[in-house]
Motif scaffolding. Sequence first.
Motif, PDB file in Angstrom:
ATOM      1  N   TYR A  56      -4.790   0.185  12.473  1.00  0.00           N
ATOM      2  CA  TYR A  56      -6.131  -0.342  12.224  1.00  0.00           C
ATOM      3  C   TYR A  56      -6.101  -1.743  11.619  1.00  0.00           C
ATOM      4  O   TYR A  56      -7.146  -2.308  11.308  1.00  0.00           O
ATOM      5  CB  TYR A  56      -6.929   0.613  11.329  1.00  0.00           C
ATOM      6  N   GLN A  87       2.834   9.894   7.171  1.00  0.00           N
ATOM      7  CA  GLN A  87       2.081  10.007   8.429  1.00  0.00           C
ATOM      8  C   GLN A  87       0.929   9.010   8.506  1.00  0.00           C
ATOM      9  O   GLN A  87       0.427   8.739   9.597  1.00  0.00           O
ATOM     10  CB  GLN A  87       1.495  11.418   8.606  1.00  0.00           C
ATOM     11  N   ASP A  88       0.497   8.495   7.337  1.00  0.00           N
ATOM     12  CA  ASP A  88      -0.623   7.559   7.334  1.00  0.00           C
ATOM     13  C   ASP A  88      -0.179   6.103   7.519  1.00  0.00           C
ATOM     14  O   ASP A  88      -1.010   5.240   7.813  1.00  0.00           O
ATOM     15  CB  ASP A  88      -1.427   7.684   6.032  1.00  0.00           C
ATOM     16  N   VAL A 106      -1.225   4.657  10.722  1.00  0.00           N
ATOM     17  CA  VAL A 106      -2.689   4.558  10.820  1.00  0.00           C
ATOM     18  C   VAL A 106      -3.149   3.235  10.201  1.00  0.00           C
ATOM     19  O   VAL A 106      -3.907   2.478  10.825  1.00  0.00           O
ATOM     20  CB  VAL A 106      -3.376   5.757  10.124  1.00  0.00           C
ATOM     21  N   TYR A 107      -2.674   2.933   8.999  1.00  0.00           N
ATOM     22  CA  TYR A 107      -3.049   1.680   8.337  1.00  0.00           C
ATOM     23  C   TYR A 107      -2.590   0.468   9.153  1.00  0.00           C
ATOM     24  O   TYR A 107      -3.270  -0.554   9.200  1.00  0.00           O
ATOM     25  CB  TYR A 107      -2.496   1.616   6.907  1.00  0.00           C
ATOM     26  N   GLN A 122      -5.099  -2.723   8.686  1.00  0.00           N
ATOM     27  CA  GLN A 122      -5.248  -2.870   7.225  1.00  0.00           C
ATOM     28  C   GLN A 122      -3.931  -3.312   6.613  1.00  0.00           C
ATOM     29  O   GLN A 122      -3.895  -3.868   5.531  1.00  0.00           O
ATOM     30  CB  GLN A 122      -5.684  -1.555   6.581  1.00  0.00           C
ATOM     31  N   LEU A 166       0.872  -1.177   0.000  1.00  0.00           N
ATOM     32  CA  LEU A 166       0.000   0.000   0.000  1.00  0.00           C
ATOM     33  C   LEU A 166       0.900   1.215   0.000  1.00  0.00           C
ATOM     34  O   LEU A 166       1.786   1.325   0.855  1.00  0.00           O
ATOM     35  CB  LEU A 166      -0.815   0.079   1.290  1.00  0.00           C
ATOM     36  N   ARG A 223       0.828   8.245   2.430  1.00  0.00           N
ATOM     37  CA  ARG A 223       1.628   9.295   3.053  1.00  0.00           C
ATOM     38  C   ARG A 223       2.372   8.734   4.266  1.00  0.00           C
ATOM     39  O   ARG A 223       1.815   7.923   4.997  1.00  0.00           O
ATOM     40  CB  ARG A 223       0.724  10.419   3.563  1.00  0.00           C
TER      41      ARG A 223
END
Lengths: 212, 212
Positions: free
Chosen positions: A62, A54-55, A58-59, A64, A49, A52
């Motif tokens: 969570y 910073q993301d 997050v992935y 993902q 994947l 960004r």
Amino acid sequence: MLTVALPKGGLLKYGIHLLNNLGLDFSAFLDAGNRQLQIIDGSGTAKGLLVRAQDVPVYVEYGQAQLGIVGFDVLREKNPQVAHLVDLGFGYCRMSLAVRQSSSYQSPLDLPAHGRVASKYVNSAYEYFQHINLPVEIVPLYGSVELGPITGMSEAIVDLVSTGKTLKENGLVEIATLYESTAYLIAHPLSYRLNEDNLSNLIDKIRKYTEG
Amino acid sequence: MLTVALPKGGLLKYGIHLLNNLGLDFSAFLDAGNRQLQIIDGSGTAKGLLVRAQDVPVYVEYGQAQLGIVGFDVLREKNPQVAHLVDLGFGYCRMSLAVRQSSSYQSPLDLPAHGRVASKYVNSAYEYFQHINLPVEIVPLYGSVELGPITGMSEAIVDLVSTGKTLKENGLVEIATLYESTAYLIAHPLSYRLNEDNLSNLIDKIRKYTEG
């Protein structure tokens, strides 16, 4: 399927190079003109994947993506609930406090109390000034932080520095290092504990490759 | 000197065109390869600051710029302490709630309670779901928000839509508009009240030009 979140930007080519050496090919992300945000490796065993920096946590947080590659600076700033597995060694930079070269400030405690510090890394900046017990006002910016001292909006900045070229071009000089940063391999804690998709196999390979 | 903060990105050329028509030339910001972040107008009466859209209200709030041009979406999301002076009419877009075309959600209240909504605009998203009294978890992202529903991380996204092309390309469809947005002229409240640098003269011209 095992999913790895990869960061756009400077760390991408190193991350892809690392995974390529371990048999996972996501090099299509590096093609100029690539617009894909998801790629399945040629072996059909893993998905990349492209998000960004910073993301990435997050992935992973969570679930993902079971794994992610991201700079320590992002982990330090956001403090996401992810497992820090391996210091990958590449992407060195440092979180620095910088002031105008023409100013009289030579160390952090020279800064005036209740002065202003511009930063994209408000948590890192806040923690640092709490730690040295100097009350300052943090001015949150999204880009071109060097404009803060140039326009007179702030006495100093806290920003990520790699070569120092941007600081120099803008007449700024570092007076302290808050912390150093390199890329980390991170994991979704539960996936890691349950060894989903035989995660530990790839993690071991990355660890050996990095340390070897 | 009168300073105007201008946003990088899609609104820039319209903002510069507007000021150019009123006698202030910052068109050098539009040159490919421009690296300057500050330009003094040829008449020597005003300075332009080129900053990230989200930083425009920061420079204006702190009084480093007396005026700024920025999208209403930024003002609505960040709620900075600045005066909203003129709706400039350009830069139309809308803050939308979107879901996968293949999903069964046709209106916001079809979304499952405690579902996830990915967004760069966490305050806008939070307020909206408070308003319709649907408890959801907001997943904060920095970019490529459309990956949220595609990877299954979130049921929906809240994002800024202008043409709708990105949504379409990613198989997403809008099911509600949170609000519409255009560019605004904003001012530092105290500078405005005190009419610093004869601000009101330029503001009147902008108002007339925009309404005429």
